[in-house]
Design a protein around this motif. Sequence first.
Motif, PDB file in Angstrom:
ATOM      1  N   ASN A  48      27.542 115.172  18.634  1.00 17.19           N
ATOM      2  CA  ASN A  48      26.293 115.047  17.947  1.00 17.19           C
ATOM      3  C   ASN A  48      25.205 115.099  19.258  1.00 17.19           C
ATOM      4  O   ASN A  48      25.123 113.855  19.582  1.00 17.19           O
ATOM      5  CB  ASN A  48      26.123 113.853  17.166  1.00 17.19           C
ATOM      6  N   PRO A  49      25.067 116.189  19.885  1.00 15.71           N
ATOM      7  CA  PRO A  49      24.530 116.261  21.323  1.00 15.71           C
ATOM      8  C   PRO A  49      23.096 115.506  21.532  1.00 15.71           C
ATOM      9  O   PRO A  49      22.354 115.823  20.145  1.00 15.71           O
ATOM     10  CB  PRO A  49      24.591 117.727  21.688  1.00 15.71           C
TER      11      PRO A  49
ATOM     12  N   TYR B  72      30.738 105.693  16.444  1.00 16.31           N
ATOM     13  CA  TYR B  72      31.114 106.179  15.142  1.00 16.31           C
ATOM     14  C   TYR B  72      32.041 107.343  14.890  1.00 16.31           C
ATOM     15  O   TYR B  72      33.393 107.186  14.336  1.00 16.31           O
ATOM     16  CB  TYR B  72      29.767 106.512  14.283  1.00 16.31           C
ATOM     17  N   LEU B  73      31.819 108.284  15.466  1.00 15.71           N
ATOM     18  CA  LEU B  73      32.477 109.665  15.355  1.00 15.71           C
ATOM     19  C   LEU B  73      34.090 109.325  15.889  1.00 15.71           C
ATOM     20  O   LEU B  73      34.952 109.657  14.945  1.00 15.71           O
ATOM     21  CB  LEU B  73      31.878 110.783  16.235  1.00 15.71           C
TER      22      LEU B  73
ATOM     23  N   PHE C 230      25.549 120.732  26.634  1.00 12.97           N
ATOM     24  CA  PHE C 230      26.730 119.950  26.011  1.00 12.97           C
ATOM     25  C   PHE C 230      27.671 121.176  25.332  1.00 12.97           C
ATOM     26  O   PHE C 230      29.008 120.983  25.543  1.00 12.97           O
ATOM     27  CB  PHE C 230      26.344 119.021  25.087  1.00 12.97           C
TER      28      PHE C 230
ATOM     29  N   LEU D 252      19.573 119.971  26.797  1.00 11.99           N
ATOM     30  CA  LEU D 252      20.495 119.127  26.918  1.00 11.99           C
ATOM     31  C   LEU D 252      21.760 119.542  26.146  1.00 11.99           C
ATOM     32  O   LEU D 252      22.989 119.298  26.424  1.00 11.99           O
ATOM     33  CB  LEU D 252      20.154 117.525  26.857  1.00 11.99           C
TER      34      LEU D 252
ATOM     35  N   GLU E 142      30.528 108.913  27.584  1.00 15.43           N
ATOM     36  CA  GLU E 142      29.136 108.325  27.282  1.00 15.43           C
ATOM     37  C   GLU E 142      28.492 107.753  28.383  1.00 15.43           C
ATOM     38  O   GLU E 142      28.984 107.129  29.384  1.00 15.43           O
ATOM     39  CB  GLU E 142      29.386 107.082  26.226  1.00 15.43           C
ATOM     40  N   ALA E 143      27.250 108.110  28.684  1.00 13.62           N
ATOM     41  CA  ALA E 143      26.432 107.852  29.892  1.00 13.62           C
ATOM     42  C   ALA E 143      25.827 106.405  29.486  1.00 13.62           C
ATOM     43  O   ALA E 143      25.424 105.848  30.636  1.00 13.62           O
ATOM     44  CB  ALA E 143      25.306 108.925  29.902  1.00 13.62           C
TER      45      ALA E 143
ATOM     46  N   PRO F 207      23.726 108.978  34.536  1.00 11.12           N
ATOM     47  CA  PRO F 207      23.038 110.074  35.259  1.00 11.12           C
ATOM     48  C   PRO F 207      21.998 109.661  36.416  1.00 11.12           C
ATOM     49  O   PRO F 207      21.915 110.094  37.460  1.00 11.12           O
ATOM     50  CB  PRO F 207      22.350 110.920  34.277  1.00 11.12           C
TER      51      PRO F 207
ATOM     52  N   PHE G 297      21.455 104.622  20.988  1.00  9.69           N
ATOM     53  CA  PHE G 297      21.415 105.545  19.849  1.00  9.69           C
ATOM     54  C   PHE G 297      21.606 104.918  18.665  1.00  9.69           C
ATOM     55  O   PHE G 297      22.790 104.315  18.564  1.00  9.69           O
ATOM     56  CB  PHE G 297      21.823 106.715  20.296  1.00  9.69           C
TER      57      PHE G 297
ATOM     58  N   ASP H 198      35.251 113.222  22.465  1.00  9.53           N
ATOM     59  CA  ASP H 198      33.890 112.751  21.900  1.00  9.53           C
ATOM     60  C   ASP H 198      32.853 112.936  22.900  1.00  9.53           C
ATOM     61  O   ASP H 198      32.763 111.607  23.728  1.00  9.53           O
ATOM     62  CB  ASP H 198      34.158 111.642  21.003  1.00  9.53           C
TER      63      ASP H 198
ATOM     64  N   PHE I 215      22.170 103.605  32.679  1.00 10.47           N
ATOM     65  CA  PHE I 215      22.300 105.050  32.208  1.00 10.47           C
ATOM     66  C   PHE I 215      23.116 105.891  33.373  1.00 10.47           C
ATOM     67  O   PHE I 215      22.480 106.125  34.282  1.00 10.47           O
ATOM     68  CB  PHE I 215      21.098 105.556  31.770  1.00 10.47           C
TER      69      PHE I 215
ATOM     70  N   GLY J 109      29.344 112.150  24.442  1.00  7.35           N
ATOM     71  CA  GLY J 109      28.128 111.572  24.039  1.00  7.35           C
ATOM     72  C   GLY J 109      28.305 110.577  22.848  1.00  7.35           C
ATOM     73  O   GLY J 109      27.842 110.647  21.751  1.00  7.35           O
ATOM     74  N   GLY J 110      29.353 109.923  23.040  1.00  6.49           N
ATOM     75  CA  GLY J 110      30.044 108.975  21.931  1.00  6.49           C
ATOM     76  C   GLY J 110      29.221 107.960  21.502  1.00  6.49           C
ATOM     77  O   GLY J 110      29.691 107.349  20.280  1.00  6.49           O
ATOM     78  N   GLY J 111      28.201 107.489  21.970  1.00  5.85           N
ATOM     79  CA  GLY J 111      27.233 106.330  21.690  1.00  5.85           C
ATOM     80  C   GLY J 111      28.055 105.166  21.559  1.00  5.85           C
ATOM     81  O   GLY J 111      28.814 104.635  22.332  1.00  5.85           O
TER      82      GLY J 111
HETATM   83  C1  LIG Z   1      22.680 111.947  19.613  1.00  3.06           C
HETATM   84  S1  LIG Z   1      23.628 110.457  20.343  1.00  3.06           S
HETATM   85  C2  LIG Z   1      25.229 110.611  19.289  1.00  3.06           C
HETATM   86  C3  LIG Z   1      25.786 109.512  19.503  1.00  3.06           C
HETATM   87  C4  LIG Z   1      27.029 109.193  18.940  1.00  3.06           C
HETATM   88  N1  LIG Z   1      28.059 110.301  19.013  1.00  3.06           N
HETATM   89  C5  LIG Z   1      26.782 109.194  17.111  1.00  3.06           C
HETATM   90  O1  LIG Z   1      27.116 109.814  16.772  1.00  3.06           O
HETATM   91  O2  LIG Z   1      26.428 108.078  16.836  1.00  3.06           O
HETATM   92  C6  LIG Z   1      23.890 111.232  21.814  1.00  3.06           C
HETATM   93  C7  LIG Z   1      24.528 110.267  22.832  1.00  3.06           C
HETATM   94  O3  LIG Z   1      24.857 111.073  23.996  1.00  3.06           O
HETATM   95  C8  LIG Z   1      24.680 110.279  24.974  1.00  3.06           C
HETATM   96  N2  LIG Z   1      23.978 110.749  26.416  1.00  3.06           N
HETATM   97  C9  LIG Z   1      22.885 111.447  26.723  1.00  3.06           C
HETATM   98  N3  LIG Z   1      23.098 112.165  27.799  1.00  3.06           N
HETATM   99  C10 LIG Z   1      24.427 112.026  28.078  1.00  3.06           C
HETATM  100  C11 LIG Z   1      25.233 112.647  29.322  1.00  3.06           C
HETATM  101  N4  LIG Z   1      24.726 113.573  30.401  1.00  3.06           N
HETATM  102  N5  LIG Z   1      26.398 112.558  29.465  1.00  3.06           N
HETATM  103  C12 LIG Z   1      27.053 111.575  28.444  1.00  3.06           C
HETATM  104  N6  LIG Z   1      26.431 110.954  27.367  1.00  3.06           N
HETATM  105  C13 LIG Z   1      25.133 111.079  27.301  1.00  3.06           C
HETATM  106  C14 LIG Z   1      23.429 109.256  24.572  1.00  3.06           C
HETATM  107  O4  LIG Z   1      23.416 108.060  25.318  1.00  3.06           O
HETATM  108  C15 LIG Z   1      23.925 109.021  23.354  1.00  3.06           C
HETATM  109  O5  LIG Z   1      24.465 108.059  23.041  1.00  3.06           O
END
Ligand SMILES: C[S@@+](CC[C@H](N)C(=O)[O-])C[C@H]1O[C@@H](n2cnc3c(N)ncnc32)[C@H](O)[C@@H]1O
Length: 328
Positions: free
Chosen positions: A256-257, A198-199, A273, A269, A216-217, A50, A165, A191, A48, A193-195
Amino acid sequence: MFQERIEFIQRKFGRLFSQDNEVIFFNPETPPHCLSLSSEKLVAYQTFFPVFDQLRAAGIKCVHSMSQQKYNTAIISIPKSKKLARHFIYLATKAVPEGLIIIDGDKNNGIESIIRDLKKETKLTNVVSKAHGKIAWFETPANLGKYKDVPLQIEGGFETQAGIFSSDGIDPASKLLMQVISKSLKGLGADLGGGWGYLSAKALETTCISELYFIEADLIALNKAKRNVCDERIKFYWCDALKWEAPVLLDFIIMNPPFHFLGQPMPSLGEDFIKVASRNLKKSGMLWMVANRHLPYEEAIQAHFSSFSEFPGSKRFKVIRAENPIKS
Ligand SMILES: C[S@@+](CC[C@H](N)C(=O)[O-])C[C@H]1O[C@@H](n2cnc3c(N)ncnc32)[C@H](O)[C@@H]1O
């Protein structure tokens, strides 16, 4: 709570953390967790960004993938996902073919069931209860091949992995967002926090997007996204979105923060975003986001955008488009 248990580990196993002992620490959450162990050769395994970044800044040697290197001791701070916790235990038995594995966890993270299950698979040397959690340890070799995690195939032909996620299926909020915005995105976007992608995968169905930055982190999620979104217009970045600066200002941002940090609720958080989105958009740029209805993001949106509107969402989720970013 964890600090008390780590101090116990230091008292109990301190002699093992001597000069010549190679120690790998899976999933440490903060630098003090590593620094309290007076081990000269400690390596932290963290995916992760951060946390990886904080550990590295504190001078701790970090890895984000496993190599052939072998260690004498492994410490595992178990995550909430049981499958991921087991996978870490599996990785530890491979990294420490003959040595000691120490497992630490909070009751809230399910340490009791992990230990119960582990007892069926291998002989534990001891289990100690401390500070709302447990510490267990055992010696290797141990055959825990069944703990190895395998990728999951979900609807839509996507691949995910335990611990990331919405690993079991497409998140309903994200699905709703893409139904609402459908093909209205164009130009250069990101995008946040792209996970597992999907988006981005849905967004790139339109040819009107010229380039998409994927931020993405979580490295495991990002690696899945690389498999799920095979499109030359996407650029992947493993980084902290809060510190990310787009090379040029963008036409759109989709997100989708997150509102959790290391498994704990953290609604601020999502607000951060929104600020990042405002900073990285052109004056004519647009933020498209989805959020749980109960999360009060409107104030943060108003602070960073001159106008916004809510689109028909669902009982649980709201879809918001924000325009005219306010540059501070
Ligand atoms: C609610 S999920 C949405 C994931 C994806 N966009 C989706 O719709 O399925 C938020 C995502 O933000 C990522 N995330 C959390 N903190 C982050 C950060 N500081 N920088 C980048 N990504 C981060 C998480 O790992 C997670 O994958």
